[in-house]
Motif scaffolding. Sequence first.
Motif, PDB file in Angstrom:
ATOM      1  N   GLU A  42       4.517 -25.296 -34.584  1.00  0.00           N
ATOM      2  CA  GLU A  42       3.914 -24.035 -34.177  1.00  0.00           C
ATOM      3  C   GLU A  42       4.328 -22.912 -35.121  1.00  0.00           C
ATOM      4  N   ALA A  43       5.563 -22.978 -35.599  1.00  0.00           N
ATOM      5  CA  ALA A  43       6.055 -21.964 -36.534  1.00  0.00           C
ATOM      6  C   ALA A  43       5.253 -21.978 -37.832  1.00  0.00           C
ATOM      7  N   GLU A  44       4.940 -23.169 -38.339  1.00  0.00           N
ATOM      8  CA  GLU A  44       4.163 -23.270 -39.571  1.00  0.00           C
ATOM      9  C   GLU A  44       2.785 -22.633 -39.399  1.00  0.00           C
ATOM     10  N   ALA A  45       2.139 -22.938 -38.274  1.00  0.00           N
ATOM     11  CA  ALA A  45       0.809 -22.385 -38.028  1.00  0.00           C
ATOM     12  C   ALA A  45       0.864 -20.868 -37.887  1.00  0.00           C
ATOM     13  N   LEU A  46       1.875 -20.376 -37.165  1.00  0.00           N
ATOM     14  CA  LEU A  46       2.014 -18.932 -36.987  1.00  0.00           C
ATOM     15  C   LEU A  46       2.337 -18.240 -38.314  1.00  0.00           C
ATOM     16  N   ALA A  47       3.175 -18.860 -39.114  1.00  0.00           N
ATOM     17  CA  ALA A  47       3.528 -18.264 -40.398  1.00  0.00           C
ATOM     18  C   ALA A  47       2.311 -18.136 -41.298  1.00  0.00           C
ATOM     19  N   ALA A  48       1.430 -19.128 -41.255  1.00  0.00           N
ATOM     20  CA  ALA A  48       0.219 -19.076 -42.069  1.00  0.00           C
ATOM     21  C   ALA A  48      -0.669 -17.907 -41.652  1.00  0.00           C
ATOM     22  N   ARG A  49      -0.676 -17.600 -40.354  1.00  0.00           N
ATOM     23  CA  ARG A  49      -1.536 -16.522 -39.852  1.00  0.00           C
ATOM     24  C   ARG A  49      -0.893 -15.146 -39.972  1.00  0.00           C
ATOM     25  N   THR A  50       0.419 -15.078 -39.733  1.00  0.00           N
ATOM     26  CA  THR A  50       1.072 -13.770 -39.621  1.00  0.00           C
ATOM     27  C   THR A  50       1.819 -13.340 -40.871  1.00  0.00           C
ATOM     28  N   ARG A  51       2.080 -14.283 -41.790  1.00  0.00           N
ATOM     29  CA  ARG A  51       2.751 -13.997 -43.058  1.00  0.00           C
ATOM     30  C   ARG A  51       4.054 -13.195 -42.855  1.00  0.00           C
ATOM     31  N   PRO A  52       5.032 -13.780 -42.163  1.00  0.00           N
ATOM     32  CA  PRO A  52       6.296 -13.070 -41.933  1.00  0.00           C
ATOM     33  C   PRO A  52       7.111 -12.954 -43.218  1.00  0.00           C
ATOM     34  N   ASP A  53       7.980 -11.956 -43.254  1.00  0.00           N
ATOM     35  CA  ASP A  53       8.930 -11.821 -44.350  1.00  0.00           C
ATOM     36  C   ASP A  53      10.158 -12.697 -44.099  1.00  0.00           C
ATOM     37  N   VAL A  54      10.552 -12.783 -42.821  1.00  0.00           N
ATOM     38  CA  VAL A  54      11.743 -13.526 -42.432  1.00  0.00           C
ATOM     39  C   VAL A  54      11.437 -14.360 -41.193  1.00  0.00           C
ATOM     40  N   VAL A  55      11.992 -15.577 -41.157  1.00  0.00           N
ATOM     41  CA  VAL A  55      11.886 -16.441 -39.980  1.00  0.00           C
ATOM     42  C   VAL A  55      13.293 -16.740 -39.474  1.00  0.00           C
ATOM     43  N   LEU A  56      13.549 -16.450 -38.194  1.00  0.00           N
ATOM     44  CA  LEU A  56      14.779 -16.884 -37.543  1.00  0.00           C
ATOM     45  C   LEU A  56      14.485 -18.248 -36.933  1.00  0.00           C
ATOM     46  N   MET A  57      15.131 -19.289 -37.460  1.00  0.00           N
ATOM     47  CA  MET A  57      14.727 -20.668 -37.168  1.00  0.00           C
ATOM     48  C   MET A  57      15.836 -21.454 -36.472  1.00  0.00           C
ATOM     49  N   ASP A  58      15.560 -21.904 -35.251  1.00  0.00           N
ATOM     50  CA  ASP A  58      16.455 -22.843 -34.588  1.00  0.00           C
ATOM     51  C   ASP A  58      16.319 -24.198 -35.290  1.00  0.00           C
ATOM     52  N   ILE A  59      17.371 -25.023 -35.251  1.00  0.00           N
ATOM     53  CA  ILE A  59      17.333 -26.321 -35.923  1.00  0.00           C
ATOM     54  C   ILE A  59      16.881 -27.423 -34.967  1.00  0.00           C
ATOM     55  N   ARG A  60      17.516 -27.514 -33.832  1.00  0.00           N
ATOM     56  CA  ARG A  60      17.246 -28.621 -32.909  1.00  0.00           C
ATOM     57  C   ARG A  60      16.110 -28.264 -31.961  1.00  0.00           C
ATOM     58  N   MET A  61      14.925 -28.782 -32.267  1.00  0.00           N
ATOM     59  CA  MET A  61      13.745 -28.533 -31.443  1.00  0.00           C
ATOM     60  C   MET A  61      12.946 -29.824 -31.331  1.00  0.00           C
ATOM     61  N   PRO A  62      12.177 -29.987 -30.252  1.00  0.00           N
ATOM     62  CA  PRO A  62      11.325 -31.174 -30.123  1.00  0.00           C
ATOM     63  C   PRO A  62      10.164 -31.123 -31.112  1.00  0.00           C
ATOM     64  N   ALA A  63       9.461 -32.227 -31.214  1.00  0.00           N
ATOM     65  CA  ALA A  63       8.311 -32.326 -32.138  1.00  0.00           C
ATOM     66  C   ALA A  63       8.809 -32.093 -33.567  1.00  0.00           C
ATOM     67  N   VAL A  64       8.393 -30.993 -34.196  1.00  0.00           N
ATOM     68  CA  VAL A  64       8.828 -30.688 -35.556  1.00  0.00           C
ATOM     69  C   VAL A  64      10.107 -29.851 -35.490  1.00  0.00           C
ATOM     70  N   ASP A  65      11.206 -30.390 -36.022  1.00  0.00           N
ATOM     71  CA  ASP A  65      12.472 -29.663 -35.937  1.00  0.00           C
ATOM     72  C   ASP A  65      12.550 -28.558 -36.985  1.00  0.00           C
ATOM     73  N   GLY A  66      13.606 -27.750 -36.868  1.00  0.00           N
ATOM     74  CA  GLY A  66      13.738 -26.602 -37.750  1.00  0.00           C
ATOM     75  C   GLY A  66      13.969 -26.962 -39.198  1.00  0.00           C
TER      76      GLY A  66
END
Length: 229
Positions: A42-66
């Motif tokens: 979901e982060a990848e899709a959102l980043a493509a749309r919103t073009r953030p400067d910085v991402v605060l990324m958790d590591i341990r997540m289901p599906a696609v991890d950080g």
Amino acid sequence: MTATAIRLLLVDDDPLVRAGLSLMLGGAADIEIVGEAGDGGEAEALAARTRPDVVLMDIRMPAVDGLTATERLRARPDAPQVVVLTTFHADEQVLRALRAGAAGFVLKDTPPAEILDAVRRVAAGDPVLSPTVTRQLMAHAAGTPADTRRSRARERVTALNEREREVAVAVGRGLANADIAAALYMSVATVKTHVSRILAKLDLNNRVQIALLAHDAGLLEGTEGGDGP
């Protein structure tokens, strides 16, 4: 919201953590939270749309991890800076995220003001690893099998000239540009030029990766406790 606000994407699988981060960071005049994601995909899709400067990324997540998401985001032409959110000081996955191009990490129990400072520093191009934290990570990495990594790192650093190697060692020790300039008797502008050349020659993303490569190649051995580079 200022015209030059830092565009921030929050990524964590815990809605309460995301809500807390949003509450802590969203009130700053120079921060614009452009999205929240519950996993790396979901982060990848959102980043493509919103073009953030910085991402605060958790590591341990289901599906696609950080970690996977960090690698993919940093491979993009318009790659945002990534700061890893973790509960560990020296975790192997954090090391892998840094090698993938993350600009540093913050602990989840870090005071809000320090998290805000980390976002601002990373947006400005500065890593958020203190020398103390860098040494913890290096020590953790040193405890893992590294023969192949060391030989590859040594081969890579042969691309650097003597001055660039000195700068790489200083970066690996956690020194800021001004401190490197003073130690090596050069201007801050010259240090920045050398850092840029090191990044380009070694195909690295940031100073954290220079530090890790310098460690892997053995360039820091016998230097971390001394005054010189």
